[in-house]
Design a protein around this motif. Structure first.
Motif, PDB file in Angstrom:
ATOM      1  N   GLY A 164       0.825  -1.205   0.000  1.00 13.43           N
ATOM      2  CA  GLY A 164       0.000   0.000   0.000  1.00 13.43           C
ATOM      3  C   GLY A 164       0.855   1.248   0.000  1.00 13.43           C
ATOM      4  N   ASP A 165       0.280   2.306  -0.452  1.00 15.62           N
ATOM      5  CA  ASP A 165       1.006   3.559  -0.662  1.00 15.62           C
ATOM      6  C   ASP A 165       1.747   4.059   0.575  1.00 15.62           C
ATOM      7  OD1 ASP A 165       0.021   3.433  -3.188  1.00 15.62           O
ATOM      8  OD2 ASP A 165      -1.593   4.853  -2.835  1.00 15.62           O
ATOM      9  N   GLU A 166       3.035   4.281   0.401  1.00 18.73           N
ATOM     10  CA  GLU A 166       3.896   4.929   1.390  1.00 18.73           C
ATOM     11  C   GLU A 166       3.748   4.354   2.791  1.00 18.73           C
ATOM     12  OE1 GLU A 166       3.171   9.119   1.017  1.00 18.73           O
ATOM     13  OE2 GLU A 166       3.411   9.043  -1.148  1.00 18.73           O
ATOM     14  N   GLY A 167       3.668   3.047   2.884  1.00 18.71           N
ATOM     15  CA  GLY A 167       3.586   2.410   4.191  1.00 18.71           C
ATOM     16  C   GLY A 167       2.263   2.590   4.894  1.00 18.71           C
ATOM     17  N   ASP A 168       1.267   3.100   4.195  1.00 14.03           N
ATOM     18  CA  ASP A 168      -0.035   3.348   4.796  1.00 14.03           C
ATOM     19  C   ASP A 168      -1.063   2.353   4.266  1.00 14.03           C
ATOM     20  OD1 ASP A 168      -1.758   4.684   6.508  1.00 14.03           O
ATOM     21  OD2 ASP A 168      -2.444   6.034   4.933  1.00 14.03           O
ATOM     22  N   LYS A 209     -13.321  -1.395   4.214  1.00 14.01           N
ATOM     23  CA  LYS A 209     -13.233  -0.111   3.527  1.00 14.01           C
ATOM     24  C   LYS A 209     -13.365  -0.320   2.026  1.00 14.01           C
ATOM     25  CE  LYS A 209     -10.126   1.663   7.040  1.00 14.01           C
ATOM     26  NZ  LYS A 209      -8.764   1.973   7.368  1.00 14.01           N
ATOM     27  N   PRO A 210     -13.701   0.740   1.294  1.00 18.46           N
ATOM     28  CA  PRO A 210     -13.684   0.616  -0.176  1.00 18.46           C
ATOM     29  C   PRO A 210     -12.282   0.210  -0.628  1.00 18.46           C
ATOM     30  CG  PRO A 210     -14.716   2.676   0.498  1.00 18.46           C
ATOM     31  CD  PRO A 210     -14.121   2.065   1.733  1.00 18.46           C
ATOM     32  N   GLU A 211     -12.216  -0.467  -1.757  1.00 14.36           N
ATOM     33  CA  GLU A 211     -10.917  -0.907  -2.275  1.00 14.36           C
ATOM     34  C   GLU A 211      -9.986   0.276  -2.464  1.00 14.36           C
ATOM     35  OE1 GLU A 211     -11.010  -3.323  -5.757  1.00 14.36           O
ATOM     36  OE2 GLU A 211     -12.129  -4.916  -4.769  1.00 14.36           O
ATOM     37  N   SER A 212      -8.716   0.062  -2.167  1.00 15.22           N
ATOM     38  CA  SER A 212      -7.697   1.091  -2.338  1.00 15.22           C
ATOM     39  C   SER A 212      -7.624   1.516  -3.804  1.00 15.22           C
ATOM     40  CB  SER A 212      -6.340   0.544  -1.901  1.00 15.22           C
ATOM     41  OG  SER A 212      -5.309   1.411  -2.297  1.00 15.22           O
ATOM     42  N   GLN A 213      -7.486   2.804  -4.003  1.00 11.32           N
ATOM     43  CA  GLN A 213      -7.279   3.350  -5.353  1.00 11.32           C
ATOM     44  C   GLN A 213      -5.885   3.967  -5.440  1.00 11.32           C
ATOM     45  OE1 GLN A 213      -9.580   2.749  -7.767  1.00 11.32           O
ATOM     46  NE2 GLN A 213     -10.536   1.589  -6.113  1.00 11.32           N
ATOM     47  N   GLY A 214      -4.978   3.466  -4.610  1.00  7.91           N
ATOM     48  CA  GLY A 214      -3.647   4.036  -4.465  1.00  7.91           C
ATOM     49  C   GLY A 214      -2.796   4.003  -5.718  1.00  7.91           C
ATOM     50  N   ALA A 215      -1.636   4.610  -5.583  1.00  5.97           N
ATOM     51  CA  ALA A 215      -0.677   4.711  -6.691  1.00  5.97           C
ATOM     52  C   ALA A 215      -0.213   3.346  -7.172  1.00  5.97           C
ATOM     53  CB  ALA A 215       0.516   5.562  -6.259  1.00  5.97           C
ATOM     54  N   TRP A 216      -0.307   2.323  -6.323  1.00  8.74           N
ATOM     55  CA  TRP A 216       0.104   0.988  -6.743  1.00  8.74           C
ATOM     56  C   TRP A 216      -0.686   0.521  -7.963  1.00  8.74           C
ATOM     57  CZ3 TRP A 216      -3.519  -2.811  -6.857  1.00  8.74           C
ATOM     58  CH2 TRP A 216      -4.655  -2.666  -6.057  1.00  8.74           C
ATOM     59  N   ARG A 217      -1.912   1.020  -8.127  1.00  7.30           N
ATOM     60  CA  ARG A 217      -2.720   0.624  -9.288  1.00  7.30           C
ATOM     61  C   ARG A 217      -2.081   1.093 -10.595  1.00  7.30           C
ATOM     62  NH1 ARG A 217      -7.640  -1.737  -8.493  1.00  7.30           N
ATOM     63  NH2 ARG A 217      -8.462  -1.666  -6.394  1.00  7.30           N
TER      64      ARG A 217
END
Length: 157
Positions: free
Chosen positions: A122-126, A137-145
């Protein structure tokens, strides 16, 4: 470099984020003194999660490793998972090009089998930490995508 996720025994892990991250780092030292590729070394719920996961993402190592014959099947090589199985955790590493597919499956199976979920990449250790009984929670839309999409595009060239 891989896209990494972890499922865990919710009874063994602390719920407070800082304590959880400290616990996670202790688990990732792999100091339990056993073979980390054998699902017999973990809890029944984690072992059930692992068995369900490897139907779609076969293990590249250990006693349940994909066979040479299975490797000949189209797409299997892209879907391999590398699972490190501890007493209270299973750390799973996947190809970045599979991240957008594997993330929702790992989460759904964590909920189904009553284990915790941690988005290590997950983004930046968060990254998301989920415990059974928590609201998902809703699915992550982080930069990893976007990283996953870039790897997928490279694979298709």
């Amino acid at each position: 470099m891989s896209y990494d996720l972890m499922v865990f025994d919710p009874v063994a892990a602390p719920h407070e984020r800082a304590a959880f991250l400290e616990w996670y780092h202790q688990q990732a030292e792999w100091s339990e003194g056993h073979n980390y590729s054998d699902p017999a070394n973990t809890t029944p719920a984690l072992a059930a999660w692992y068995e369900a996961m490897r139907l779609t993402y076969p293990n590249m190592n250990g006693p349940n490793a994909v066979t040479d014959e299975e490797m000949l099947e189209p797409g299997v090589e892209d879907r391999l998972g590398d699972y490190s199985i501890g007493h209270h955790v299973i750390y799973a590493a996947f190809s970045w090009s599979e991240a957008e597919n594997v993330y929702p499956l790992v989460r759904a199976l964590a909920v189904k089998y009553g284990v915790g979920f941690y988005d290590v990449s997950g983004d930046e250790g968060d990254g998301e930490i989920y415990f059974p009984g928590d609201e998902l929670k809703p699915e992550s839309q982080g930069a990893w995508r976007s990283i996953s999409r870039q790897f997928k595009e490279l694979d298709n060239e």
